[in-house]
Design a protein around this motif. Structure first.
Motif, PDB file in Angstrom:
ATOM      1  N   TYR A  46      50.420  43.036  42.996  1.00 47.70           N
ATOM      2  CA  TYR A  46      50.702  41.603  43.040  1.00 47.70           C
ATOM      3  C   TYR A  46      52.207  41.406  42.931  1.00 47.70           C
ATOM      4  O   TYR A  46      52.970  42.367  42.734  1.00 47.70           O
TER       5      TYR A  46
ATOM      6  N   ALA B 281      46.014  38.101  48.175  1.00 51.81           N
ATOM      7  CA  ALA B 281      46.142  36.833  47.466  1.00 51.81           C
ATOM      8  C   ALA B 281      45.334  35.710  48.107  1.00 51.81           C
ATOM      9  O   ALA B 281      45.085  34.687  47.468  1.00 51.81           O
TER      10      ALA B 281
ATOM     11  N   LEU C 190      48.917  43.141  49.005  1.00 46.67           N
ATOM     12  CA  LEU C 190      48.580  41.929  48.274  1.00 46.67           C
ATOM     13  C   LEU C 190      47.371  41.243  48.918  1.00 46.67           C
ATOM     14  O   LEU C 190      47.399  40.924  50.108  1.00 46.67           O
TER      15      LEU C 190
ATOM     16  N   ALA D 116      48.871  36.727  42.885  1.00 49.52           N
ATOM     17  CA  ALA D 116      48.038  37.809  42.373  1.00 49.52           C
ATOM     18  C   ALA D 116      46.781  37.959  43.232  1.00 49.52           C
ATOM     19  O   ALA D 116      46.460  37.097  44.053  1.00 49.52           O
TER      20      ALA D 116
ATOM     21  N   ARG E 296      40.211  41.146  41.470  1.00 48.46           N
ATOM     22  CA  ARG E 296      40.810  41.549  40.196  1.00 48.46           C
ATOM     23  C   ARG E 296      39.748  41.939  39.193  1.00 48.46           C
ATOM     24  O   ARG E 296      39.928  42.888  38.417  1.00 48.46           O
TER      25      ARG E 296
END
Length: 738
Positions: free
Chosen positions: A159, A109, A107, A197, A203
Motif C-alpha cells: 500500500y 486499492a 496496489l 490501502a 486485507r
C-alpha cells in the motif's frame, strides 16, 4: 618576498581555506551547503557503483526471486491491470511451487468490476435469470477470487502512504506491534496525511501488508528507503520490513531512540534479539544495492502462469511480484542505474536485513567527517608549502589515497558511510592552491630575478637562477667574493677635451665590450659610475673559482682596451688606458638601499681595498693590481709579479699586492728569470740592504726599461737613504693616499 615568508603566507592561507571548507559542515550556508551535498551524493553513487557492499558475514543465503510483470507478460496476458483471478492463479502457482513468502508489490486499492454486473446490464429483468446471476456473482467476483487465493498463504500486500494528500482508501494492516510502549507522536518521524490501502476483503485474508512508498533524495535518486512510517499515532512497517517479519515469524519489534531537542530520533529497528536494522531519524535505511538491475534472479510472470514454476522458484524462496514494464511507472533512479525496477529495491532491502549487511551513517559521522576534513586539509596546509611541486603532488595523492583507502575499508568491512567528497575536495583545493601559489611565487621570483639581475648578470646565469629560484633570495648575507674595480686613467682631462655627445659615445663603446667580457667570465655588474665599472664574482650564483674568473676577466679587459685604443687612435680619439684593482674577501651581499631605490650590491672592507688597489695601478705603473687573497685563491693559474707590501689608508696590517703578468701556459724562462731577479731585489729591499737592493733594481731597470715598478723602488731607496727606516722595519711601504 623570500621563500620563508612565502611559505608562511601559503600556510596561513591554506589553513584559512580549510576553515572555509569546514564552515558549511558546522553551519548551513545557502548555496554552498546544497552544492557540497550534491557533490557528496555524486561521490556516494560512484562508491556504490565501484564497490557494492559485500554480503554480510551472517549471509542467510535465502533465495530471493522477482516475478516480473514485464513487456513479454503483457503481450501474452493483455494490458495491465490483469483480472484479479489471474493474479490469484499466479499466487496459487507460486505457493504450489514452494515459495516461502509471496510479496505483491502491487496496489489493489480499487474493486474490480464483476463481469456478472456487466452482463446483467444487457439482460431483460427476468426474476429467474437474475436469481441465477446472483448465485453466479460470487464465483465470478475477481476480488473474492483473489481473497480466496490469499487465504491461509504467506502473502504480503502493498500500500501507499501520502505525504500531502489527505485522501484515505482501503484498509490499513495492524500497526507494528512494539515490545515496549512508545509515544509515537514524540518521534521525529514525518507523519503521513493519507493512504491508499488494499481493499478490506483482500486485507482481511492476506497475512499482512507493508507500505512501498519510496521517496528519492533532492536530486531524484533513491539512496534511502523508509522502513517505518507513522499516521494517527501508530507505526507501520514497510513492504520489506513486513516481508522479513513474515518470513522469520516475528511478532514484535523494538525501537532504539535518542532524545535530541526534546524529540525522539530513531536510531535502530530491532526485529528480534539478533536482528538490528540501523535507521536514520526519519526511519530510513541506506539501500545497500548488490549491483545493477538484474542482481537478483528474475522470472517472467507469464512463465509462472503457463509453465511449471517449480523449475524456477527454489523451495522456501521469498518471491516478490512486481513490474519492470516501462508503462507501469515502477522504475526509479538509483546510484546503480538511472532506470532501476522498484521491486528490486525492495529485494535489496530484504536481502540486507536477512544478511545483516547494512550501510550506516552513525550518529558520530558528522564529527568524523569534520575531523577528516580538518586533519587532511590541515596537515597538507602545513606540509605542502615546504615541499617542491612534485613532492606536493605526491603528498596530495598520498593523502587522497589514504582517505580513499580508509573510507573504503569502513565501507566494506564495517558498512560505515563517512563523507568522502568534502575531505577529498579539501585535499584537491589545498593541493591546487599550493601548486598555484608555488607557480605564482616562482614566476614572481623569476621576474624579480630577471628584473634585478638582467642588466648586471650574464644571461646564462640569469637563466640558471630562474630554473632554481628557490635557491636565491635578496636577503643580505656574508660570503667570500672577488671584487673588481676598473677606471679609465685621466678621465677628467678626457672629458674636458670632448663634447658631451662624443664623450657619451666613447663611454658606450668602452662599456659595451667591458660588460661583455665580465659577463663571459660569469661576473656580476654592480654599477657604472662615470668611467668606473664595479663588478664582483661569486654572487648571486655560487662560483668556487670566483678569483680565477675575476683575474681572467681583468686580463681580457686589458686586451680589449688595447684593441679599442687602436681603433680610437685611428679615428682621432684620445688614447685610453685602464687601471684595474681586484681583491677577494668576505663581504655582505644582498638587496640594499631605501624604499625609493634599491640595488643588489656588496659592502665590506674587502670592497674598499679593491677600490684602493685600482687606484694604485697608476702608482705602480701596471694595468692590474691584485690583492693577496685573490693571489692565494687562483693557485697556479697565473704568473705573478709581486708589486709591494703596502699599508693602505684605513688598514694597519700590510697587504701584499701583485700583478698578473700572464696565464701559466704563457710562462717563459726569460720571464721567470726576471721574476727571480725581482724576488732577490725585494728581499734585499725589505731587509734594508739598500746597496744590494739598488744594484738589483738598476739591473732590472736596465734590462726592462718599460717596467716602471723598478724605477719606483729606486726612488724609494733614495728616500730611505735620506730618511733611514726604523730598526724594526718590516719592509712594507705606507701610502697615505687612496
Amino acid at each position: 618576498m623570500n621563500p620563508t615568508r612565502s611559505r608562511r603566507h601559503a600556510t596561513a592561507l591554506g589553513v584559512l581555506l580549510v576553515a572555509l571548507l569546514a564552515l558549511p559542515q558546522v553551519t548551513g550556508i545557502p548555496g554552498v551547503t546544497p552544492a557540497l551535498d550534491r557533490v557528496e551524493r555524486l561521490v556516494y553513487d560512484l562508491r556504490m557503483q565501484a564497490h557494492p557492499p559485500a554480503r554480510g558475514a551472517t549471509d542467510s543465503e535465502v533465495p530471493i526471486v522477482i516475478v516480473d510483470i514485464d513487456e513479454a507478460s503483457l503481450e501474452r496476458e493483455g494490458q495491465w491491470p490483469w483480472p484479479r483471478r489471474r493474479i490469484a492463479e499466479l499466487v496459487e502457482r507460486l505457493d504450489a511451487a514452494g515459495a516461502g513468502v509471496i510479496t505483491l508489490d502491487i496496489l489493489f486499492a480499487e474493486a474490480e468490476r464483476n463481469p456478472v454486473e456487466t452482463v446483467r446490464e444487457h439482460l431483460p429483468q427476468d426474476a429467474a435469470l437474475q436469481a441465477r446471476l446472483d448465485r453466479l456473482a460470487p464465483e465470478l467476483d475477481g476480488d473474492h477470487r483473489l481473497a480466496r487465493a490469499l487465504q491461509g498463504r504467506e502473502v504480503v500486500l502493498g500500500y501507499v502512504f501520502h505525504a500531502q494528500q489527505r485522501s484515505r482508501s482501503g484498509a490499513l494492516p495492524e500497526p507494528l506491534p512494539l515490545e515496549e510502549p512508545l509515544a509515537v507522536e514524540e518521534l521525529a518521524l514525518p507523519p503521513a496525511s493519507g493512504y491508499s490501502a488494499p481493499l478490506p476483503v483482500l486485507r482481511e485474508t492476506a497475512a499482512t501488508a507493508g507500505f512501498f512508498s519510496l521517496i528519492p533524495d533532492a536530486d531524484g535518486t533513491l539512496r534511502r528507503a523508509p522502513l517505518l512510517a507513522r499516521i494517527d499515532g501508530e507505526l507501520y512497517g514497510s513492504l520489506a520490513t513486513e516481508t522479513v517479519r513474515q518470513f522469520l515469524f516475528l511478532e514484535e519489534a523494538r525501537l532504539t531512540t535518542e532524545t535530541i531537542d526534546r524529540r525522539e530520533h530513531l536510531e535502530a529497528l530491532h526485529l528480534d534479539d539478533h536482528l538490528t536494522v540501523p535507521v536514520d531519524g526519519r526511519g530510513r535505511m541506506l539501500v545497500p544495492y548488490r549491483g545493477p538491475p538484474g542482481s537478483f534472479p528474475y522470472v517472467s510472470a507469464w512463465q509462472v502462469l503457463e509453465d511449471d514454476p517449480a523449475e524456477r522458484i527454489p523451495p522456501g524462496a521469498i518471491v516478490l511480484v512486481g513490474t519492470t514494464a516501462p508503462g507501469l511507472f515502477d522504475l526509479r533512479a538509483t546510484p546503480m542505474d538511472a532506470v532501476f525496477p522498484g521491486v528490486e529495491i525492495h529485494a535489496n532491502l530484504i536481502a540486507a536485513m536477512l544478511d545483516e549487511a547494512f550501510l550506516t551513517e552513525p550518529a558520530w559521522a558528522p564529527g568524523a567527517n569534520l575531523s577528516m576534513l580538518l586533519v587532511a586539509g590541515g596537515l597538507l596546509a602545513l606540509v605542502l608549502p615546504r615541499l617542491a611541486p612534485l613532492r606536493q603532488l605526491a603528498a596530495s595523492l598520498a593523502a587522497g589515497g589514504v582517505l580513499l583507502a580508509f573510507t573504503a575499508w569502513l565501507w566494506s568491512a564495517h558498512g560505515l558511510v563517512l563523507d568522502l567528497a568534502s575531505p577529498l575536495l579539501a585535499v584537491v583545493l589545498i593541493a591546487v592552491f599550493n601548486l598555484g601559489w608555488g607557480f605564482l611565487f616562482e614566476a614572481r621570483t623569476r621576474h624579480r630575478l630577471k628584473a634585478m639581475f638582467g642588466q648586471y648578470v650574464p644571461p646564462a646565469l640569469v637563466e640558471q637562477m630562474s630554473e632554481h629560484p628557490e635557491a636565491f633570495d635578496f636577503e643580505g648575507r656574508s660570503r667570500e667574493l672577488s671584487i673588481l674595480f676598473s677606471d679609465i686613467r685621466g678621465f677628467t682631462g678626457l672629458s674636458e677635451s670632448l663634447e658631451a655627445d662624443q664623450l657619451k659615445r666613447l663611454l658606450n663603446r668602452y662599456f659595451t665590450p667591458m660588460t661583455r667580457v665580465i659577463f663571459e667570465h660569469r661576473g656580476t655588474i654592480d654599477k657604472y659610475v662615470g668611467d668606473m665599472v664595479m663588478a664582483f664574482w661569486g654572487a648571486p650564483v655560487d662560483d668556487r673559482e670566483h678569483a680565477t674568473h675575476a683575474v681572467e676577466a681583468a686580463l681580457e679587459m686589458q686586451a680589449e682596451t688595447a684593441r679599442l685604443r687602436e681603433a680610437f687612435t685611428a679615428q682621432g680619439l684620445p688614447d685610453i688606458h685602464v687601471g684595474i684593482g681586484i681583491n677577494s674577501g668576505v663581504v655582505n651581499v644582498g638587496d640594499m638601499g631605501s624604499e625609493y631605490r634599491r640595488a643588489y650590491t656588496v659592502l665590506g672592507d674587502a670592497v674598499n681595498l679593491a677600490s684602493r688597489l685600482e687606484g694604485s695601478s697608476k702608482y705602480y705603473g701596471v694595468g692590474i693590481v691584485v690583492g693577496e687573497r685573490t693571489r692565494e685563491l687562483t693557485g697556479e693559474c697565473f704568473v705573478w709579479r709581486e708589486l709591494d707590501r703596502v699599508r693602505v689608508k684605513g688598514r694597519d696590517r700590510p697587504v701584499r699586492v701583485f700583478e698578473p703578468v700572464c696565464r701559466s701556459p704563457e710562462h717563459t724562462p726569460e720571464l721567470q728569470a726576471e721574476l727571480d731577479s725581482l724576488a732577490q731585489a725585494l728581499d734585499a729591499f725589505r731587509s734594508a740592504d739598500l746597496d744590494a737592493a739598488e744594484k738589483a733594481f738598476r739591473r732590472l731597470t736596465g734590462a726592462y726599461p718599460g717596467v716602471g715598478l723598478y724605477r719606483l723602488y729606486l726612488d724609494r731607496i733614495e728616500h730611505l737613504r735620506r730618511e733611514p727606516p726604523p730598526p724594526d722595519w718590516d719592509g712594507s711601504w705606507t701610502r697615505e693616499s687612496k
